[in-house]
Design a protein around this motif. Structure first.
Motif, PDB file in Angstrom:
ATOM      1  N   ASP A 141       0.836  -1.212   0.000  1.00  0.00           N
ATOM      2  CA  ASP A 141       0.000   0.000   0.000  1.00  0.00           C
ATOM      3  C   ASP A 141       0.868   1.260   0.000  1.00  0.00           C
ATOM      4  O   ASP A 141       0.584   2.223  -0.715  1.00  0.00           O
ATOM      5  CB  ASP A 141      -0.934   0.018   1.205  1.00  0.00           C
ATOM      6  N   GLN A 142       1.949   1.271   0.812  1.00  0.00           N
ATOM      7  CA  GLN A 142       2.860   2.413   0.845  1.00  0.00           C
ATOM      8  C   GLN A 142       3.516   2.627  -0.514  1.00  0.00           C
ATOM      9  O   GLN A 142       3.641   3.763  -0.986  1.00  0.00           O
ATOM     10  CB  GLN A 142       3.947   2.201   1.890  1.00  0.00           C
ATOM     11  N   GLU A 143       3.954   1.549  -1.140  1.00  0.00           N
ATOM     12  CA  GLU A 143       4.627   1.662  -2.433  1.00  0.00           C
ATOM     13  C   GLU A 143       3.681   2.160  -3.515  1.00  0.00           C
ATOM     14  O   GLU A 143       4.063   2.971  -4.359  1.00  0.00           O
ATOM     15  CB  GLU A 143       5.244   0.314  -2.835  1.00  0.00           C
ATOM     16  N   ILE A 144       2.448   1.695  -3.501  1.00  0.00           N
ATOM     17  CA  ILE A 144       1.464   2.141  -4.493  1.00  0.00           C
ATOM     18  C   ILE A 144       1.181   3.626  -4.320  1.00  0.00           C
ATOM     19  O   ILE A 144       1.088   4.374  -5.292  1.00  0.00           O
ATOM     20  CB  ILE A 144       0.181   1.296  -4.396  1.00  0.00           C
ATOM     21  N   GLN A 145       1.051   4.080  -3.073  1.00  0.00           N
ATOM     22  CA  GLN A 145       0.797   5.494  -2.816  1.00  0.00           C
ATOM     23  C   GLN A 145       1.983   6.358  -3.219  1.00  0.00           C
ATOM     24  O   GLN A 145       1.816   7.520  -3.606  1.00  0.00           O
ATOM     25  CB  GLN A 145       0.463   5.726  -1.345  1.00  0.00           C
ATOM     26  N   ALA A 146       3.193   5.805  -3.152  1.00  0.00           N
ATOM     27  CA  ALA A 146       4.396   6.573  -3.479  1.00  0.00           C
ATOM     28  C   ALA A 146       4.655   6.648  -4.986  1.00  0.00           C
ATOM     29  O   ALA A 146       5.486   7.439  -5.422  1.00  0.00           O
ATOM     30  CB  ALA A 146       5.617   5.965  -2.786  1.00  0.00           C
ATOM     31  N   LEU A 147       3.940   5.842  -5.765  1.00  0.00           N
ATOM     32  CA  LEU A 147       4.147   5.871  -7.210  1.00  0.00           C
ATOM     33  C   LEU A 147       3.722   7.213  -7.795  1.00  0.00           C
ATOM     34  O   LEU A 147       2.692   7.765  -7.427  1.00  0.00           O
ATOM     35  CB  LEU A 147       3.351   4.762  -7.891  1.00  0.00           C
ATOM     36  N   GLY A 148       4.519   7.704  -8.704  1.00  0.00           N
ATOM     37  CA  GLY A 148       4.177   8.930  -9.403  1.00  0.00           C
ATOM     38  C   GLY A 148       3.324   8.632 -10.631  1.00  0.00           C
ATOM     39  O   GLY A 148       3.072   7.480 -10.984  1.00  0.00           O
ATOM     40  N   SER A 149       2.913   9.658 -11.281  1.00  0.00           N
ATOM     41  CA  SER A 149       2.097   9.513 -12.479  1.00  0.00           C
ATOM     42  C   SER A 149       2.893   8.804 -13.568  1.00  0.00           C
ATOM     43  O   SER A 149       4.029   9.161 -13.860  1.00  0.00           O
ATOM     44  CB  SER A 149       1.648  10.897 -12.957  1.00  0.00           C
ATOM     45  N   GLY A 150       2.309   7.778 -14.155  1.00  0.00           N
ATOM     46  CA  GLY A 150       2.966   7.060 -15.235  1.00  0.00           C
ATOM     47  C   GLY A 150       3.969   6.022 -14.775  1.00  0.00           C
ATOM     48  O   GLY A 150       4.574   5.341 -15.596  1.00  0.00           O
ATOM     49  N   GLN A 151       4.181   5.877 -13.473  1.00  0.00           N
ATOM     50  CA  GLN A 151       5.111   4.875 -12.971  1.00  0.00           C
ATOM     51  C   GLN A 151       4.369   3.575 -12.689  1.00  0.00           C
ATOM     52  O   GLN A 151       3.161   3.556 -12.476  1.00  0.00           O
ATOM     53  CB  GLN A 151       5.779   5.348 -11.683  1.00  0.00           C
ATOM     54  N   SER A 152       5.103   2.483 -12.692  1.00  0.00           N
ATOM     55  CA  SER A 152       4.508   1.195 -12.370  1.00  0.00           C
ATOM     56  C   SER A 152       5.422   0.447 -11.408  1.00  0.00           C
ATOM     57  O   SER A 152       6.567   0.831 -11.194  1.00  0.00           O
ATOM     58  CB  SER A 152       4.283   0.373 -13.635  1.00  0.00           C
ATOM     59  N   ALA A 153       4.894  -0.624 -10.854  1.00  0.00           N
ATOM     60  CA  ALA A 153       5.662  -1.433  -9.910  1.00  0.00           C
ATOM     61  C   ALA A 153       5.351  -2.899 -10.165  1.00  0.00           C
ATOM     62  O   ALA A 153       4.341  -3.246 -10.771  1.00  0.00           O
ATOM     63  CB  ALA A 153       5.301  -1.068  -8.474  1.00  0.00           C
TER      64      ALA A 153
END
Length: 71
Positions: free
Chosen positions: A49-61
């Protein structure tokens, strides 16, 4: 505080070190497997959840999960 007609100050001091250590230990037990000390599913869910919230626009994980049952 009045004592014998004169004002006095009362100060109370408590050491919270043991309480904070206990809270940290409880938090650790809630987020790690007791046998292996590896992070558990709750830890994973919080972290993802933390990593998803930290993603910027156009980024993926991506995430790679391995099932170790009967390994």
């Amino acid at each position: 505080m009045d004592f014998k007609g004169r004002p006095h100050y009362v100060i109370a001091v408590r050491d919270l070190k043991a309480r904070k250590e206990t809270e940290n230990h409880i938090r650790y037990l809630a987020l790690h497997d007791p046998l292996t000390s590896l992070p558990n599913r709750s830890y994973f869910n919080n972290r993802i959840d933390q990593e998803i919230q930290a993603l910027g626009s156009g980024q993926s994980a991506a995430s790679l999960c391995l099932d170790l049952d009967r390994f």
